[in-house]
Scaffold this motif. Structure first.
Motif, PDB file in Angstrom:
ATOM      1  N   LEU A 423     -26.991   3.477 -14.220  1.00  0.00           N
ATOM      2  CA  LEU A 423     -26.593   2.932 -12.924  1.00  0.00           C
ATOM      3  C   LEU A 423     -27.233   1.572 -12.675  1.00  0.00           C
ATOM      4  N   ALA A 424     -28.455   1.380 -13.151  1.00  0.00           N
ATOM      5  CA  ALA A 424     -29.121   0.086 -13.001  1.00  0.00           C
ATOM      6  C   ALA A 424     -28.366  -1.007 -13.757  1.00  0.00           C
ATOM      7  N   CYS A 425     -27.842  -0.673 -14.927  1.00  0.00           N
ATOM      8  CA  CYS A 425     -27.065  -1.661 -15.684  1.00  0.00           C
ATOM      9  C   CYS A 425     -25.806  -2.058 -14.920  1.00  0.00           C
ATOM     10  N   GLU A 426     -25.131  -1.075 -14.327  1.00  0.00           N
ATOM     11  CA  GLU A 426     -23.952  -1.408 -13.522  1.00  0.00           C
ATOM     12  C   GLU A 426     -24.335  -2.260 -12.318  1.00  0.00           C
ATOM     13  N   LEU A 427     -25.440  -1.932 -11.682  1.00  0.00           N
ATOM     14  CA  LEU A 427     -25.886  -2.698 -10.518  1.00  0.00           C
ATOM     15  C   LEU A 427     -26.135  -4.156 -10.892  1.00  0.00           C
ATOM     16  N   LEU A 428     -26.849  -4.390 -11.996  1.00  0.00           N
ATOM     17  CA  LEU A 428     -27.113  -5.768 -12.433  1.00  0.00           C
ATOM     18  C   LEU A 428     -25.813  -6.531 -12.648  1.00  0.00           C
ATOM     19  N   ALA A 429     -24.856  -5.872 -13.295  1.00  0.00           N
ATOM     20  CA  ALA A 429     -23.581  -6.538 -13.575  1.00  0.00           C
ATOM     21  C   ALA A 429     -22.807  -6.818 -12.297  1.00  0.00           C
ATOM     22  N   ALA A 430     -22.777  -5.851 -11.372  1.00  0.00           N
ATOM     23  CA  ALA A 430     -22.027  -6.041 -10.130  1.00  0.00           C
ATOM     24  C   ALA A 430     -22.623  -7.178  -9.306  1.00  0.00           C
ATOM     25  N   VAL A 431     -23.941  -7.230  -9.210  1.00  0.00           N
ATOM     26  CA  VAL A 431     -24.596  -8.289  -8.433  1.00  0.00           C
ATOM     27  C   VAL A 431     -24.339  -9.651  -9.079  1.00  0.00           C
ATOM     28  N   ARG A 432     -24.391  -9.714 -10.390  1.00  0.00           N
ATOM     29  CA  ARG A 432     -24.133 -10.998 -11.071  1.00  0.00           C
ATOM     30  C   ARG A 432     -22.685 -11.434 -10.844  1.00  0.00           C
ATOM     31  N   ALA A 433     -21.760 -10.475 -10.917  1.00  0.00           N
ATOM     32  CA  ALA A 433     -20.351 -10.815 -10.702  1.00  0.00           C
ATOM     33  C   ALA A 433     -20.116 -11.318  -9.283  1.00  0.00           C
ATOM     34  N   LEU A 434     -20.750 -10.686  -8.320  1.00  0.00           N
ATOM     35  CA  LEU A 434     -20.588 -11.125  -6.930  1.00  0.00           C
ATOM     36  C   LEU A 434     -21.208 -12.497  -6.707  1.00  0.00           C
ATOM     37  N   ARG A 435     -22.311 -12.776  -7.363  1.00  0.00           N
ATOM     38  CA  ARG A 435     -22.926 -14.099  -7.256  1.00  0.00           C
ATOM     39  C   ARG A 435     -22.009 -15.170  -7.850  1.00  0.00           C
ATOM     40  N   LEU A 436     -21.384 -14.840  -8.972  1.00  0.00           N
ATOM     41  CA  LEU A 436     -20.516 -15.818  -9.633  1.00  0.00           C
ATOM     42  C   LEU A 436     -19.222 -16.044  -8.868  1.00  0.00           C
ATOM     43  N   SER A 437     -18.689 -14.986  -8.297  1.00  0.00           N
ATOM     44  CA  SER A 437     -17.381 -15.092  -7.641  1.00  0.00           C
ATOM     45  C   SER A 437     -17.468 -15.588  -6.212  1.00  0.00           C
ATOM     46  N   GLY A 438     -18.592 -15.327  -5.546  1.00  0.00           N
ATOM     47  CA  GLY A 438     -18.721 -15.696  -4.143  1.00  0.00           C
ATOM     48  C   GLY A 438     -17.836 -14.882  -3.218  1.00  0.00           C
ATOM     49  N   VAL A 439     -17.420 -13.710  -3.655  1.00  0.00           N
ATOM     50  CA  VAL A 439     -16.571 -12.847  -2.824  1.00  0.00           C
ATOM     51  C   VAL A 439     -17.311 -12.496  -1.535  1.00  0.00           C
ATOM     52  N   ALA A 440     -16.611 -12.579  -0.409  1.00  0.00           N
ATOM     53  CA  ALA A 440     -17.212 -12.215   0.876  1.00  0.00           C
ATOM     54  C   ALA A 440     -17.228 -10.705   1.008  1.00  0.00           C
ATOM     55  N   LEU A 441     -18.381 -10.166   1.330  1.00  0.00           N
ATOM     56  CA  LEU A 441     -18.511  -8.717   1.488  1.00  0.00           C
ATOM     57  C   LEU A 441     -18.212  -8.309   2.921  1.00  0.00           C
ATOM     58  N   PRO A 442     -17.723  -7.109   3.128  1.00  0.00           N
ATOM     59  CA  PRO A 442     -17.437  -6.650   4.493  1.00  0.00           C
ATOM     60  C   PRO A 442     -18.716  -6.540   5.313  1.00  0.00           C
TER      61      PRO A 442
END
Length: 483
Positions: A423-442
């Motif tokens: 789960l930690a590996c998925e978390l690292l990847a998700a956070v990096r993807a969100l940083r790169l994309s700049g997607v606005a979170l709800p």
């Protein structure tokens, strides 16, 4: 952190969460007066019955020696001999938090009033927990038919025959009938089980947050989490999981359209896979709530009927089977996490560079996280093998079944540690993807989760070792679980 609150010990109503508080936050235990009165009545009845008839372990030997009558002239030493012979545990000592949980569980079971031990044993356990006195208890010696070695070590420590691991109490007299009555319990296995259940349940809670972060990074469709969808097939765990995702992903009732008509299974089928694990964890909690409040000693000294009942309540098949089921369900959950990790590094799904890499052509980004996650998944797969397919025949063939519940619990500890890495590996990847994309979170608790992750996990664009970040992400999961 110290918990200054008090937990009443009465032999009923103790919850798994209470045991965790005693084990990890040093909450006080306080015996209810009626529990001491009940224990005294049980002790007096046990003495009376032993003077009239054969009572296993009190007037006889144990195991295959059940028909051997104890010489009345040596009866005063029978209990200590029994404890000495059974205190043969080995392996690594149990952690302090586990020993505190052992004492809390055993104290509550004795407070249920079916053992026939002298009330001073209850008072000694209560005092030891209050002042921080801990016996040295070895980890190896149980097969799911009573934690005889571990509890014999506790009893001999109370009697002054074994050294304390921390603190101390004045030596306690052991009455002739106290020995078997004290060790006839699975309190050590149950203590480890409660802590294992708690840790895994917390990780399952964190799974909702991590999956929601991945959902946002991949532009998922929340249709799959609709209340209407899950009302049509209302398995409790799946319904709860879908509701949690709606709470994390939706600001109102409106469902935002995703990038795809249908998402990969890692997002779309998450409630259907996470749900069984949540249900299995709830089933484990129900089993443990019964057992930590049970007067399961053999024989049962029943004050109401004035009888001693010989029985098989020492068997812990319920515990073993419940944990085997939980680990199997967890393996499915972990498989979905690795699948989502694969989705995050796939440009066709993320809209981002392969492996979320930045820098010169050929940069690997977070490619190695898939290797780490699948290594941990392999460990989890092996730990998920059922322990209940084996048994043991011991004591000259008299004791011809064993649940190996202790091993089911320890396999769950190993599986939980492996899932934490996945789960930690998925978390690292998700956070990096969100940083790169700049997607606005709800504007939901998910936004706070991302802020927490951003403040905890460093961001380095170029290729670099990820080991330290994986460790940080593993520790962060417990904080995300409460969101």
């Amino acid at each position: 952190m110290t918990d200054s609150s008090r937990i009443e010990i009465s032999g009923s109503g103790l919850r798994c969460a209470d045991v965790v508080r005693v084990a990890r936050r040093s909450a006080w235990t306080e015996l209810a007066p009626e529990a001491v009165t009940g224990a005294a009545a049980s002790y007096e009845l046990a003495v009376e019955l032993g003077a009239k008839r054969a009572v296993y372990g009190r007037t006889t030997g144990v195991g295959a020696n059940r028909h051997t009558v104890v010489d009345p002239e040596s009866a005063d030493h029978h209990g200590l001999r029994l404890l000495r012979s059974h205190a043969g545990g080995t392996g690594e000592p149990l952690a302090d938090e586990v020993v505190r949980a052992v004492m809390a569980v055993r104290l509550n079971q004795l407070a249920a009033g079916g053992s026939g031990v002298h009330p001073r044993l209850l008072r000694a356990l209560e005092t030891a927990l209050r002042v921080g006195a801990l016996p040295l208890v070895h980890s190896r010696g149980a097969i799911g038919t009573g934690d005889l070695t571990a509890l014999a070590e506790v009893a001999l420590t109370l009697a002054g025959e074994l050294p304390w691991a921390a603190g101390d109490l004045d030596p306690l007299p052991i009455s002739p009938g106290d020995a078997l009555a004290f060790i006839s319990s699975n309190a050590a296995t149950l203590a480890e089980a409660v802590l294992a259940w708690h840790d895994l349940r917390r990780l399952l809670s964190a799974s909702h947050v991590v999956t929601a972060l991945t959902f946002c990074a991949l532009g998922g469709s929340a249709e799959a989490y609709s209340a209407r969808v899950h009302a049509a097939r209302p398995h409790p765990g799946a319904v709860f999981c879908a509701a949690e995702l709606r709470r994390l992903l939706l600001e109102g009732d409106e469902v935002v359209e995703g990038r795809r008509l249908q998402d990969p299974f890692g997002l779309r089928a998450f409630p259907q896979v996470q749900g069984p694990a949540l249900d299995a964890a709830a089933s484990v909690e129900r089993v443990l709530d019964i057992d930590i409040n049970a007067a399961a000693e053999n024989p049962l000294i029943d004050v109401e009927t004035q009888q001693a009942y010989h029985h098989g309540q020492f068997s812990t098949a319920h515990v073993a089977l419940a944990f085997d089921h939980l680990r199997a369900a967890l393996h499915h959950v972990a498989e979905l996490s690795t699948a989502r990790l694969g989705d995050l590094v796939e440009p066709d799904l993320s809209g981002l560079p392969p492996f979320l890499a930045q820098g010169p052509a050929g940069s690997s980004g977070i490619m190695i996280l898939e290797y780490v996650a699948h290594d941990a998944l392999g460990t989890l797969r092996h730990a998920s093998s059922p322990v209940t397919l084996g048994t043991a025949v011991i004591s000259r063939g008299l004791e011809d079944h064993a649940s190996f519940s202790t091993h089911a619990v320890r396999s769950t500890v190993a599986a939980t540690a492996a899932y934490r890495t996945v789960l930690a590996c998925e978390l690292l990847a998700a956070v990096r993807a969100l940083r790169l994309s700049g997607v606005a979170l709800p504007d939901t608790p998910l936004r706070e989760a991302f802020r927490l992750a951003e403040g905890t996990l460093p961001y380095l664009a170029e290729d670099h070792p990820l080991s330290a970040e994986i460790s940080l992400a593993e520790r962060l999961l417990d904080r995300l679980a409460v969101l």
